[in-house]
Design an enzyme around this catalytic site. Structure first.
Site, mmCIF file in Angstrom:
data_model
loop_
_atom_site.group_PDB
_atom_site.id
_atom_site.type_symbol
_atom_site.label_atom_id
_atom_site.label_comp_id
_atom_site.label_asym_id
_atom_site.label_seq_id
_atom_site.Cartn_x
_atom_site.Cartn_y
_atom_site.Cartn_z
ATOM 1 N N LYS A 42 0.843 -1.202 0.000
ATOM 2 C CA LYS A 42 0.000 0.000 0.000
ATOM 3 C C LYS A 42 0.874 1.247 0.000
ATOM 4 O O LYS A 42 1.993 1.235 0.475
ATOM 5 C CB LYS A 42 -0.899 0.007 1.238
ATOM 6 C CG LYS A 42 -2.124 -0.859 1.089
ATOM 7 C CD LYS A 42 -3.173 -0.470 2.100
ATOM 8 C CE LYS A 42 -4.401 -1.360 1.998
ATOM 9 N NZ LYS A 42 -5.308 -1.147 3.133
ATOM 10 N N ARG A 92 -18.150 -0.048 13.549
ATOM 11 C CA ARG A 92 -18.921 1.198 13.471
ATOM 12 C C ARG A 92 -20.364 0.920 13.072
ATOM 13 O O ARG A 92 -21.290 1.567 13.511
ATOM 14 C CB ARG A 92 -18.301 2.142 12.428
ATOM 15 C CG ARG A 92 -16.974 2.724 12.831
ATOM 16 C CD ARG A 92 -16.275 3.308 11.637
ATOM 17 N NE ARG A 92 -16.089 2.286 10.607
ATOM 18 C CZ ARG A 92 -15.392 2.446 9.510
ATOM 19 N NH1 ARG A 92 -14.829 3.595 9.248
ATOM 20 N NH2 ARG A 92 -15.261 1.463 8.640
HETATM 21 O O1 PNS Z 1 -7.307 -0.600 9.566
HETATM 22 P P1 PNS Z 1 -7.558 -1.777 8.691
HETATM 23 O O2 PNS Z 1 -6.974 -1.560 7.320
HETATM 24 O O3 PNS Z 1 -9.010 -2.175 8.661
HETATM 25 O O4 PNS Z 1 -6.752 -3.002 9.377
HETATM 26 C C1 PNS Z 1 -6.690 -4.267 8.756
HETATM 27 C C2 PNS Z 1 -5.651 -5.144 9.438
HETATM 28 C C3 PNS Z 1 -4.302 -4.462 9.505
HETATM 29 C C4 PNS Z 1 -6.099 -5.462 10.847
HETATM 30 C C5 PNS Z 1 -5.575 -6.464 8.622
HETATM 31 O O5 PNS Z 1 -5.366 -6.158 7.286
HETATM 32 C C6 PNS Z 1 -4.475 -7.385 9.114
HETATM 33 O O6 PNS Z 1 -4.591 -7.995 10.156
HETATM 34 N N1 PNS Z 1 -3.361 -7.439 8.337
HETATM 35 C C7 PNS Z 1 -2.208 -8.208 8.692
HETATM 36 C C8 PNS Z 1 -2.134 -9.479 7.848
HETATM 37 C C9 PNS Z 1 -2.940 -10.591 8.464
HETATM 38 O O7 PNS Z 1 -2.773 -10.930 9.615
HETATM 39 N N2 PNS Z 1 -3.840 -11.191 7.652
HETATM 40 C C10 PNS Z 1 -4.658 -12.298 8.087
HETATM 41 C C11 PNS Z 1 -5.817 -11.886 8.954
HETATM 42 S S1 PNS Z 1 -7.057 -11.141 8.033
#
Ligand code: PNS
Length: 165
Positions: A42, A92
């Site tokens: 990103k 939310r």
């Molecule tokens: O603020 P966001 O973008 O909704 O957060 C999303 C987040 C960071 C919690 C999610 O993308 C994440 O946990 N990313 C790390 C990779 C991971 O663990 N993926 C598997 C679980 S979905």
């Protein structure tokens, strides 16, 4: 028993909805580690160090048991590194639920010992998101009600002079 939780997210940037969840979680857990995902895929508006710094300034009054750290990779690995048995996420509206359920179930499969807990964001912040705040700021709108003060200042400064597309 010490209850430790992580609160992971992109936080690009932290909003008042995030801050509200962090505040509630800080009252529930002995330690809360807010985790800023460093996602090389990103292109965030604020880099990882900036996001960490803005969150630290925004949560300064929550107490020393609330810390902020960046992480790469899986949230469950981040949780386990910090000895956390819980992941905190905010909801939310119903529209958040489906994606959150999928993430929570994935995380439980990956690490059955780490449970996801959901906190409802305060009603007044139910409309707030990082992307909407960026859009409002980009077009010169007032982001004061949506963002912690250090974040509102940094966002306004970051977008100053940028062409409005
Ligand atoms: O603020 P966001 O973008 O909704 O957060 C999303 C987040 C960071 C919690 C999610 O993308 C994440 O946990 N990313 C790390 C990779 C991971 O663990 N993926 C598997 C679980 S979905």
């Amino acid at each position: 028993m010490t209850r430790v939780a992580v609160f992971p997210g992109s936080f690009d940037p932290m909003t008042n909805a995030h801050l509200d969840v962090a505040r509630r979680a800080s009252g529930l857990f002995d330690r809360l580690v807010i985790g800023v995902l460093n996602n090389p895929k990103k292109q965030p508006l604020f880099d990882t160090d900036e996001r960490v710094d803005l969150i630290r300034r925004s949560v300064a009054d929550l107490g020393e048991h609330v810390t902020v750290d960046a992480f790469d990779g899986l949230t469950v690995d981040f949780a386990q590194r910090h000895g956390a048995g819980f992941i905190v996420r905010g909801l939310r509206a119903v529209s958040d639920f489906e994606a959150e359920l999928q993430m929570a179930l994935t995380n439980r499969k990956l690490a059955p010992g780490v449970d996801t807990t959901f906190l409802m964001t305060a009603l007044e912040y139910g409309y707030v998101s990082s992307s909407l705040a960026k859009e409002v700021a980009q077009f010169g709108g007032d982001v004061g009600p949506m963002l912690p003060e250090p974040v509102a200042e940094a966002l306004t400064e970051r977008l100053r002079g940028k062409p409005r597309v």
